[in-house]
Scaffold this active site. Structure first.
Site, PDB file in Angstrom:
ATOM      1  N   ARG A 147     -27.672 -10.116 -12.273  1.00  0.00           N
ATOM      2  CA  ARG A 147     -26.424  -9.346 -12.294  1.00  0.00           C
ATOM      3  C   ARG A 147     -25.691  -9.600 -13.607  1.00  0.00           C
ATOM      4  O   ARG A 147     -25.729 -10.684 -14.166  1.00  0.00           O
ATOM      5  CB  ARG A 147     -25.504  -9.774 -11.141  1.00  0.00           C
ATOM      6  CG  ARG A 147     -24.171  -9.034 -11.124  1.00  0.00           C
ATOM      7  CD  ARG A 147     -23.194  -9.653 -10.132  1.00  0.00           C
ATOM      8  NE  ARG A 147     -22.817 -11.010 -10.500  1.00  0.00           N
ATOM      9  CZ  ARG A 147     -21.917 -11.310 -11.437  1.00  0.00           C
ATOM     10  NH1 ARG A 147     -21.321 -10.335 -12.123  1.00  0.00           N
ATOM     11  NH2 ARG A 147     -21.627 -12.567 -11.711  1.00  0.00           N
ATOM     12  N   GLN A 148     -25.036  -8.562 -14.093  1.00  0.00           N
ATOM     13  CA  GLN A 148     -24.120  -8.731 -15.209  1.00  0.00           C
ATOM     14  C   GLN A 148     -22.893  -7.871 -14.955  1.00  0.00           C
ATOM     15  O   GLN A 148     -22.954  -6.864 -14.244  1.00  0.00           O
ATOM     16  CB  GLN A 148     -24.769  -8.358 -16.541  1.00  0.00           C
ATOM     17  CG  GLN A 148     -24.981  -6.874 -16.773  1.00  0.00           C
ATOM     18  CD  GLN A 148     -25.489  -6.592 -18.181  1.00  0.00           C
ATOM     19  OE1 GLN A 148     -25.853  -7.494 -18.913  1.00  0.00           O
ATOM     20  NE2 GLN A 148     -25.514  -5.342 -18.540  1.00  0.00           N
ATOM     21  N   SER A 149     -21.767  -8.296 -15.543  1.00  0.00           N
ATOM     22  CA  SER A 149     -20.516  -7.571 -15.335  1.00  0.00           C
ATOM     23  C   SER A 149     -20.327  -6.448 -16.337  1.00  0.00           C
ATOM     24  O   SER A 149     -19.814  -5.390 -16.012  1.00  0.00           O
ATOM     25  CB  SER A 149     -19.329  -8.542 -15.424  1.00  0.00           C
ATOM     26  OG  SER A 149     -19.426  -9.534 -14.423  1.00  0.00           O
ATOM     27  N   THR A 150     -20.753  -6.690 -17.586  1.00  0.00           N
ATOM     28  CA  THR A 150     -20.596  -5.692 -18.645  1.00  0.00           C
ATOM     29  C   THR A 150     -21.864  -5.618 -19.473  1.00  0.00           C
ATOM     30  O   THR A 150     -22.686  -6.532 -19.460  1.00  0.00           O
ATOM     31  CB  THR A 150     -19.420  -6.033 -19.574  1.00  0.00           C
ATOM     32  OG1 THR A 150     -19.735  -7.240 -20.300  1.00  0.00           O
ATOM     33  CG2 THR A 150     -18.139  -6.255 -18.783  1.00  0.00           C
ATOM     34  N   GLN A 158     -22.299  -8.594 -21.979  1.00  0.00           N
ATOM     35  CA  GLN A 158     -22.326  -9.965 -21.490  1.00  0.00           C
ATOM     36  C   GLN A 158     -23.456 -10.754 -22.139  1.00  0.00           C
ATOM     37  O   GLN A 158     -24.573 -10.269 -22.274  1.00  0.00           O
ATOM     38  CB  GLN A 158     -22.488  -9.966 -19.963  1.00  0.00           C
ATOM     39  CG  GLN A 158     -22.172 -11.293 -19.307  1.00  0.00           C
ATOM     40  CD  GLN A 158     -22.108 -11.151 -17.796  1.00  0.00           C
ATOM     41  OE1 GLN A 158     -23.012 -10.596 -17.190  1.00  0.00           O
ATOM     42  NE2 GLN A 158     -21.042 -11.653 -17.190  1.00  0.00           N
TER      43      GLN A 158
END
Length: 199
Positions: A39-42, A45
Site C-alpha cells: 500500500r502507498q498513500s501517494t 511516497q
C-alpha cells in the site's frame, strides 16, 4: 521469471485512486501460499508500490494485492480481499508494519483475524514471522513495547491538556485543530517536566 497476469483494474474515489490485484504464477489454492500486500498513500511516497512489489516478489509471494489509499481511510477493499483470500496454512506478507494497519489496535485486530484462519503473518523489514514460535513471541514483545510507548505518550498528553486548560487554552472538539492542540499540549508537558527536573 514467473508470469504476471493482471486480474482486475478499477477506479474509485480520489482517496483510493487506483486498485490492482496481481497474480504471479499459478492461482491454484491446493497448496499453501505466500500472499503479499502493498500500500502507498501517494504516488510520490518514498517506500512506493514498485519497491514493495519487488520485495514481495523476491520473497516468493504467489499472489499480491495492492492499492493506493490513505492510511487513515476507513475502507481498504483490496486489503479486505487479501484477508478474505487467505486460507489455513498461508503466510500473509507485508514489507513494513505500517502497510498493515492504521494503528496498533487495528494491527492487532488484523493479526487476530489471520490467527483465527490459521494464517501466519510476516513483516519483511523486521524479519518477524508469526508462523514460527520465536516469530510470534518477537511480534508480541514488539507490540507490547509499542503499546507501552503509546500509553506514555497519551499520559503526557493528558497532563499537558490539563495544564493548557488551567492556563486558559480552549480545547477544540475534533479535526486538525485537535491534532495541533494535542501536539502543543504534549510539548508543554515535556517542557514542564524538564523544568521540574531542573534540566
Amino acid at each position: 521469471m514467473p508470469k504476471i497476469t493482471l486480474i482486475s483494474l478499477s477506479y474509485a474515489s480520489p482517496c483510493t485512486l487506483i486498485e490492482f490485484i496481481i497474480t504471479i504464477g499459478s492461482n491454484d489454492r491446493g497448496e499453501k501460499m505466500k500472499i503479499g500486500f502493498a500500500r502507498q498513500s501517494t504516488t510520490t511516497q518514498k517506500f512506493g508500490l514498485e519497491h514493495q512489489m519487488a520485495l514481495l516478489t523476491q520473497e516468493g509471494c504467489e499472489k499480491i494485492f495492492y492499492e493506493e489509499v490513505s492510511a487513515l481511510a476507513s475502507k481498504r477493499p483490496e486489503f479486505e480481499s487479501a484477508i478474505e483470500f487467505a486460507r489455513e496454512g498461508d503466510l500473509f506478507v507485508v514489507t513494513t508494519l505500517s502497510r498493515f494497519g492504521r494503528s496498533l489496535k487495528n494491527i492487532m485486530e488484523n493479526v487476530a483475524r489471520l490467527e483465527d484462519k490459521s494464517v501466519g503473518f510476516k513483516i519483511l523489514d523486521l524479519n518477524i514471522d508469526t508462523s514460527t514460535p520465536s516469530g510470534k513471541l518477537t511480534f508480541n514483545m514488539f507490540a507490547s513495547i509499542y503499546q507501552f510507548e503509546r500509553d506514555i505518550m497519551l499520559e503526557r498528553q493528558a497532563v499537558g491538556i490539563a495544564r493548557a486548560k488551567a492556563e486558559g487554552l480552549t480545547f477544540p472538539r475534533k479535526g486538525r485543530e485537535t491534532f495541533c492542540f494535542l501536539a502543543i499540549a504534549t510539548r508543554a508537558c515535556v517542557s514542564y517536566a524538564s523544568i521540574s527536573n531542573g534540566s
